[in-house]
Every structure is written in structure tokens, then in C-alpha cells.
Design an enzyme around this catalytic site. Structure first.
Site, short mmCIF file in Angstrom:
data_model
loop_
_atom_site.label_atom_id
_atom_site.label_comp_id
_atom_site.label_asym_id
_atom_site.label_seq_id
_atom_site.Cartn_x
_atom_site.Cartn_y
_atom_site.Cartn_z
N HIS A 67 -11.80 51.57 -28.54
CA HIS A 67 -11.49 51.86 -30.00
C HIS A 67 -9.87 51.87 -30.53
O HIS A 67 -9.35 51.13 -31.13
CB HIS A 67 -12.11 53.06 -30.67
CG HIS A 67 -11.94 53.39 -32.15
ND1 HIS A 67 -12.80 53.46 -33.06
CD2 HIS A 67 -10.81 53.82 -32.80
CE1 HIS A 67 -12.62 53.81 -34.15
NE2 HIS A 67 -11.12 53.74 -34.16
N GLU A 68 -9.24 52.55 -29.59
CA GLU A 68 -7.85 52.76 -30.10
C GLU A 68 -7.06 51.65 -29.42
O GLU A 68 -6.11 51.31 -29.98
CB GLU A 68 -7.18 54.10 -29.17
CG GLU A 68 -7.98 55.34 -29.55
CD GLU A 68 -7.67 55.53 -31.21
OE1 GLU A 68 -6.62 54.95 -31.90
OE2 GLU A 68 -8.74 56.40 -31.88
N HIS A 71 -6.88 49.05 -32.09
CA HIS A 71 -5.94 49.36 -33.09
C HIS A 71 -4.48 48.96 -32.62
O HIS A 71 -3.61 48.40 -33.18
CB HIS A 71 -5.84 50.81 -33.34
CG HIS A 71 -7.02 51.55 -34.19
ND1 HIS A 71 -7.04 50.90 -35.43
CD2 HIS A 71 -7.74 52.47 -33.89
CE1 HIS A 71 -8.11 51.39 -35.89
NE2 HIS A 71 -8.41 52.29 -34.97
#
Length: 378
Positions: A67-68, A71
Site C-alpha cells: 500500500h505504502e 504511494h
């Protein structure tokens, strides 16, 4: 959120883990192996429950990392530098340097994280469906089902329109696009985060008092975190607005007094302390900064050790210095000021010291910038 130890690099970005991850990892693994899996799938060996719980917890955190990382990758593609990724108690954070250049970039950077979590959830959900179709009804099915559900829940929670969640960034992008005012958009998203935090605290306390369990306290804790983070985001947004367009050269103290790192603390106290007007003293060699010593650091040296202690020994070392150029935007410098505990930046041109920026310089700039913004609104 600082990393307690580093794991390495992914896509060129340093990845670290804060010690608080151990807390949530232990809670998840224990909850699955000691409660959820034994109730849903009785009759298995204890070792099987423990292994399934640990494996599910590890895969869950790998999903948080994905997820990170998403980003970070999209941020880099949109022109932002990424200083690192840190996993911690409430998930993870990608430390971006600077702001998105437009609402579209903000939307892409913020929206990709929940999308990745949703895709991960659907992937494990598809595996669970296939396992069920072939007659598997044991721990493997349970682990896949849990991973599917938790990742979909993570995606849904993150798209709630409240800062600092990804949905808050999406809300900020929308308000920014609609109003053309980045600061106003940030304030709207932050206040939405405050409202969501208050609702979670209320719901959590109600669940706890109603006897639902300690899960209510966890909700309240998340709500408390959201309120604190939202408040910080609003303050940062107003600070960024006040300092927008201000250069380092506009606020720095030019040509500050300097000293040699070989000077003893005793010599400094006896001959220079009262003649020096500032609380931080850059150390230089041939005009180049090699350290920074503050009065607090000097004060911490006992009197009987000052004669044998040099300023270099008590200074912020050269590799810890925060360096800036005169033409750099003050907003870009602010996040780096925390890299050295002394909270100062040395301004250099071609490697030579030309100025220093202190917290009092920042405070004066904020006051003037706020006054400028107030006058502009009238």
C-alpha cells in the site's frame, strides 16, 4: 514517525519499521491463533493455529507495505521525492518531500494506496472462493478469507473523506480543484478528520461501556490519533500558506559569527559566551561548516570537564547538519529542520557558510506571512 530499524530499499525508497509494529503484530497473531481460528476451525493442532496466525499477520503487513510503496512510486512519477516508508502501530506512512503540484497529482498519489489494498483483498478473496469450490474448509481457507476481508476493510477505511486518511487527500484534491485554494482544501480535509475522529471515539466508548469488548477502546484510540493528526495537518497547512513564496535568504541571519571546532568549551565560556548574541554557533574550517554547537549543549558539560572538551566534541556533527541554499523555499526547508536536534539550518553557497536560520527566524516569518495573508483577504 521514525523507524526503529531499517529493512532495506524497495523501488529505491528506504523502508523501516517502528517498534510499535511489534505490538499490533503480536495482537493480530494472538487474536487469530488463540481465538478466531480455533473457534472457526476446531480440532487442529495448536502448532497449526500458531503457524496460520503468524503467517496471516506477516502477509497482512506485506500488504500494508505494498500500500505504502504504491504511494511512493506514484509520488516519484509525479515529481515528488520520497524520503522513506515506515510501518508503525496504525499502519504505515510514506514520507513525501514537498507537495503535489496540482489536484490531479494529489488524487493519483492518494488514490493508488486504497486501490492496491482493494486489489490485494480481491486476490485473496478469489483464492478463498476457489478453495471453497474444491472442498477446502480448513485453516488455509480461514487465513485466505481473513486476508481478503481485512484488506478490503483497510481499503474502505482509507477512502473515508477525512485527513490524514487517503480519502482525506482525495477530498483535499477535490476541494482544491473546485476552489483553487490549496490551503482551504487542506483545512477542510483536516476538519473532516477531526469530525471522524470524534465519531470513532464516541462509538468506541459506547461499545466499551455497553460491554461489547475491548475493540471499542481500539476504535477510540484510532479516533484519538485521527484528531491529533488532523489538527497537525491543519496547522501545517496554515503554516505553509504563511510561508509560501518566502525564500531562505529572506529570513536568514547573514554572515553569522563562527568558531573553530578546536576551541575548548572553557575558552568559549570564559571569552566568547557573553559577547555572542545568538544561542547557536556554527563551527567552520576555511569558511566551510563542519558543525553546530548550541548553548544548551555547552551548558550540559560539567565545569570540571570544560577545559578538556572541544566544541567539536559537543557539536551537531557535519553529517547531521541541515544545509540550505539562499534561494530555497522556506516551506521546503521546514521538514528538514527536525533532522538535527538543534533545529537550525546553515545556509551555504558553493559550500561556504553565508547564513543561519533559527526557530526565531521562522517564527518572525510566520507572523509576517500571516499578516500578509490577512491583509490580502481584506
Amino acid at each position: 514517525m521514525r523507524a526503529s530499524f531499517r529493512l532495506g530499499r524497495i523501488a529505491g525508497v528506504p523502508v523501516g519499521v517502528n517498534w510499535s509494529v511489534l505490538v499490533i503484530f503480536a495482537l493480530i497473531a494472538w487474536g487469530l491463533s488463540a481465538n478466531q481460528f480455533p473457534r472457526a476451525y476446531p480440532g487442529e493442532p495448536v502448532a497449526a493455529y500458531v503457524l496460520a496466525g503468524l503467517a496471516a499477520a506477516v502477509v497482512f503487513f506485506l500488504g500494508l507495505l505494498a500500500h505504502e510503496v504504491s504511494h511512493a512510486i506514484v509520488a516519484k512519477r509525479n515529481g515528488l521525492a520520497v524520503e522513506g516508508i515506515t510501518l508503525w502501530l496504525f499502519g504505515g506512512v510514506a514520507e513525501l518531500k514537498g507537495e503535489a503540484k496540482d489536484p490531479g497529482a494529489e488524487l493519483r498519489i492518494s488514490g493508488v494506496g486504497p486501490l492496491v489494498s482493494l486489489v490485494i483483498g480481491l486476490f485473496f478473496g478469489a483464492i478463498a472462493v476457489l478453495l471453497a469450490l474444491v472442498g477446502e474448509d480448513g485453516l488455509l481457507l480461514g487465513a485466505m478469507s481473513w486476508l481478503a476481508g481485512i484488506n478490503v476493510l483497510l481499503a474502505v477505511f482509507n477512502v473515508l473523506p477525512a485527513a490524514p486518511l487517503d480519502g482525506g487527500r482525495v477530498l483535499r484534491a477535490a476541494v482544491w480543484k473546485w476552489t483553487g485554494d490549496r490551503t482551504k482544501a487542506s483545512v477542510v480535509a483536516a476538519r473532516a478528520g477531526w469530525v471522524l475522529g470524534a465519531l470513532l471515539i464516541g462509538l468506541g466508548l459506547w461499545q466499551f461501556l455497553a460491554g461489547v469488548g475491548f475493540g471499542g477502546l481500539w476504535l477510540a484510540l484510532i479516533g484519538w490519533f485521527l484528531i491529533g493528526a488532523a489538527g497537525m495537518e491543519e496547522r501545517q497547512a496554515r503554516l505553509g500558506s504563511a510561508l509560501r513564496g518566502i525564500r531562505v535568504a529572506d529570513v536568514m541571519t547573514p554572515q553569522p559569527q563562527t568558531a573553530s571546532g578546536q576551541m575548548t568549551v572553557a575558552d568559549f565560556v570564559d571569552h566568547y559566551l557573553f559577547a555572542y548574541r545568538h544561542s547557536a554557533l556554527p563551527l567552520t574550517e576555511e569558511g566551510r561548516p563542519v558543525g553546530l554547537v548550541t548553548l544548551d549543549r555547552v551548558r550540559g558539560i560539567p565545569a570540571d570537564r570544560r577545559t578538556g572538551t572541544t566544541l567539536a566534541e559537543v557539536s551537531c556533527r557535519a553529517d547531521e547538519l541541515v544545509l540550505a541554499s539562499p534561494d530555497e523555499q522556506l516551506n521546503d526547508l521546514l521538514p528538514r529542520l527536525s533532522e538535527c536536534a538543534d533545529g537550525r539550518a546553515l545556509v551555504v553557497t558553493e559550500g561556504r557558510l553565508v547564513g543561519i536560520v533559527s526557530p526565531s527566524d521562522i517564527s518572525r516569518a510566520v507572523q509576517r506571512g500571516s499578516m500578509r495573508d490577512d491583509l490580502a483577504r481584506r
